[in-house]
Scaffold this active site. Sequence first.
Site, PDB file in Angstrom:
ATOM      1  N   ARG A   1       0.862  -1.187   0.000  1.00 21.62           N
ATOM      2  CA  ARG A   1       0.000   0.000   0.000  1.00 21.62           C
ATOM      3  C   ARG A   1       0.894   1.233   0.000  1.00 21.62           C
ATOM      4  NH1 ARG A   1      -3.508  -2.591  -1.609  1.00 21.62           N
ATOM      5  NH2 ARG A   1      -5.553  -3.066  -0.744  1.00 21.62           N
TER       6      ARG A   1
ATOM      7  N   ASP B   1       3.888  -0.257  -7.249  1.00 22.69           N
ATOM      8  CA  ASP B   1       2.578  -0.510  -7.848  1.00 22.69           C
ATOM      9  C   ASP B   1       1.514   0.296  -7.110  1.00 22.69           C
ATOM     10  OD1 ASP B   1       0.815  -1.952  -9.678  1.00 22.69           O
ATOM     11  OD2 ASP B   1       0.046  -2.946  -7.874  1.00 22.69           O
TER      12      ASP B   1
ATOM     13  N   GLU C   1      -2.514   7.830  -4.589  1.00 18.00           N
ATOM     14  CA  GLU C   1      -2.961   7.218  -5.847  1.00 18.00           C
ATOM     15  C   GLU C   1      -4.441   7.425  -6.136  1.00 18.00           C
ATOM     16  OE1 GLU C   1      -2.023   3.008  -4.949  1.00 18.00           O
ATOM     17  OE2 GLU C   1      -4.177   2.616  -5.112  1.00 18.00           O
TER      18      GLU C   1
ATOM     19  N   HIS D   1      -1.319   0.279  -9.694  1.00 20.51           N
ATOM     20  CA  HIS D   1      -2.068  -0.674  -8.859  1.00 20.51           C
ATOM     21  C   HIS D   1      -2.672  -1.804  -9.709  1.00 20.51           C
ATOM     22  CE1 HIS D   1      -3.983  -0.849  -4.635  1.00 20.51           C
ATOM     23  NE2 HIS D   1      -3.928  -2.073  -5.144  1.00 20.51           N
TER      24      HIS D   1
HETATM   25  P1  NAD Z   1      -1.814 -11.269   4.544  1.00 17.79           P
HETATM   26  O1  NAD Z   1      -2.759 -10.788   5.596  1.00 17.79           O
HETATM   27  O2  NAD Z   1      -1.884 -12.702   4.130  1.00 17.79           O
HETATM   28  O3  NAD Z   1      -0.301 -10.983   4.993  1.00 17.79           O
HETATM   29  C1  NAD Z   1       0.095  -9.818   5.663  1.00 17.79           C
HETATM   30  C2  NAD Z   1       1.242 -10.214   6.582  1.00 17.79           C
HETATM   31  O4  NAD Z   1       1.746  -9.020   7.179  1.00 17.79           O
HETATM   32  C3  NAD Z   1       0.822 -11.150   7.722  1.00 17.79           C
HETATM   33  O5  NAD Z   1       1.681 -12.271   7.769  1.00 17.79           O
HETATM   34  C4  NAD Z   1       0.940 -10.285   8.966  1.00 17.79           C
HETATM   35  O6  NAD Z   1       1.322 -11.024  10.128  1.00 17.79           O
HETATM   36  C5  NAD Z   1       2.035  -9.322   8.541  1.00 17.79           C
HETATM   37  N1  NAD Z   1       2.075  -8.113   9.353  1.00 17.79           N
HETATM   38  C6  NAD Z   1       1.062  -7.467   9.974  1.00 17.79           C
HETATM   39  N2  NAD Z   1       1.534  -6.403  10.640  1.00 17.79           N
HETATM   40  C7  NAD Z   1       2.866  -6.373  10.409  1.00 17.79           C
HETATM   41  C8  NAD Z   1       3.896  -5.515  10.832  1.00 17.79           C
HETATM   42  N3  NAD Z   1       3.654  -4.472  11.644  1.00 17.79           N
HETATM   43  N4  NAD Z   1       5.162  -5.773  10.421  1.00 17.79           N
HETATM   44  C9  NAD Z   1       5.418  -6.831   9.608  1.00 17.79           C
HETATM   45  N5  NAD Z   1       4.479  -7.697   9.182  1.00 17.79           N
HETATM   46  C10 NAD Z   1       3.215  -7.466   9.591  1.00 17.79           C
HETATM   47  O7  NAD Z   1      -2.026 -10.295   3.321  1.00 17.79           O
HETATM   48  P2  NAD Z   1      -1.596 -10.552   1.796  1.00 17.79           P
HETATM   49  O8  NAD Z   1      -2.736 -11.146   1.064  1.00 17.79           O
HETATM   50  O9  NAD Z   1      -0.280 -11.197   1.754  1.00 17.79           O
HETATM   51  O10 NAD Z   1      -1.502  -9.029   1.298  1.00 17.79           O
HETATM   52  C11 NAD Z   1      -0.527  -8.149   1.831  1.00 17.79           C
HETATM   53  C12 NAD Z   1      -0.858  -6.725   1.452  1.00 17.79           C
HETATM   54  O11 NAD Z   1      -0.689  -6.582   0.036  1.00 17.79           O
HETATM   55  C13 NAD Z   1      -2.325  -6.321   1.698  1.00 17.79           C
HETATM   56  O12 NAD Z   1      -2.488  -5.801   3.014  1.00 17.79           O
HETATM   57  C14 NAD Z   1      -2.589  -5.286   0.669  1.00 17.79           C
HETATM   58  O13 NAD Z   1      -2.368  -4.010   1.237  1.00 17.79           O
HETATM   59  C15 NAD Z   1      -1.544  -5.543  -0.412  1.00 17.79           C
HETATM   60  N6  NAD Z   1      -2.125  -5.971  -1.684  1.00 17.79           N
HETATM   61  C16 NAD Z   1      -1.787  -5.290  -2.813  1.00 17.79           C
HETATM   62  C17 NAD Z   1      -2.320  -5.673  -4.051  1.00 17.79           C
HETATM   63  C18 NAD Z   1      -1.968  -4.959  -5.325  1.00 17.79           C
HETATM   64  O14 NAD Z   1      -2.646  -5.165  -6.350  1.00 17.79           O
HETATM   65  N7  NAD Z   1      -0.922  -4.153  -5.364  1.00 17.79           N
HETATM   66  C19 NAD Z   1      -3.195  -6.756  -4.110  1.00 17.79           C
HETATM   67  C20 NAD Z   1      -3.493  -7.439  -2.948  1.00 17.79           C
HETATM   68  C21 NAD Z   1      -2.955  -7.041  -1.739  1.00 17.79           C
END
Ligand code: NAD
Length: 333
Positions: free
Chosen positions: A237, A261, A266, A298
């Site tokens: 994000r 991305d 954005e 994105h």
């Molecule tokens: P997820 O919930 O499976 O994984 C997130 C991980 O971050 C978890 O393992 C959690 O324990 C960890 N976490 C939480 N707080 C933390 C901290 N303070 N420090 C370090 N790690 C921490 O989520 P995901 O499906 O892997 O997605 C991750 C992120 O990717 C989403 O939150 C979203 O913002 C982003 N995303 C972006 C796109 C895109 O198109 N660019 C698409 C999907 C998701």
Amino acid sequence: MKVAIFSSKAYDREYLTRANSPQTFAQHELLFFEAPLNVNTALLAQNCTAVCCFVNDHVDEAVLRKLATLGVKLVALRCAGFNQVDITAAKKIGITVARVAEYSPHAVAEHTLGLVLMLNRNLHRAHNRIRENDYSLNGLLGFDLVNKTVAIVGTGKIGQVLAQIMIGIGCKVIAHDIEPNIELISKGVRYLPLAELWPQADIISLHCPLIPETYHLINANIISQMKNGVMLINTGRGGLIDTSAVITALKAKKIGYLGLDVYEEESDLFFEDNSNKLLQDDIFARLLTFPNVVITGHQAFFTREALSAISEITIANITHFERGELDQVCIAN
Ligand code: NAD
């Protein structure tokens, strides 16, 4: 159930309509609106029990209150992250917020790899040169990824897939997460406190959620702890990065490569064709001037497989909510 779908594009209409079919036992009344959800457009959800939103719809307390007065009971997000929704206010007001926890972690992880390779081998510049009949190699020198150290912050679904991809390429993977992943440890990933992670990494990729604790995780102080010439990739994000601090570090050559991305401002730019407008965001405009910066709008999630899964899970969330099967709705909290 009557559902107002905000920020919708032609592809949302196609995939959500396909998922909302008798074959899936779902026949909701879907109203598609191109407008993003905000306090001015909320009225479009009149007579709807649910709204369906995307990453840049601002679902703050004022919007939620307005939706509640219209009879809306469910906000069904067609994305994984839910930082754009005031979850505390939603609970207080009595609106359920559903999300798509997992659709295709591969889509985002593979796009992340794409950004790494593009920057590492200057593919964006090479592509432009060839089209100009310029076959010189000056300035295109890359580096091997094998044996390089990749730091992944957040090894949830996406971070885990990326770790496996980078291990496959022959990189050393180090990571930080509040909940380390046992499977990755068994594959050789070393979990470290952030202070030990930054100085070791050749490439840093962000995959943790945007929450108050991770806002501007990458700032001037943290950048100063990184290797000179580090590659920074953000497909998480925009708010994870202090963009001004990153620009300063790019100018000083502290950051050697930047792949984005997502961008913290954005919502005023992405997902729209602005080619007939003047770019008003000076910070974003500055980013575009660096030859070692690659930005996509994105689109990391944007694969056929991911869109199918997002649409099917979103419709399933709405159906389960309508039937009172709350334990089967993927609640955002
Ligand atoms: P997820 O919930 O499976 O994984 C997130 C991980 O971050 C978890 O393992 C959690 O324990 C960890 N976490 C939480 N707080 C933390 C901290 N303070 N420090 C370090 N790690 C921490 O989520 P995901 O499906 O892997 O997605 C991750 C992120 O990717 C989403 O939150 C979203 O913002 C982003 N995303 C972006 C796109 C895109 O198109 N660019 C698409 C999907 C998701």
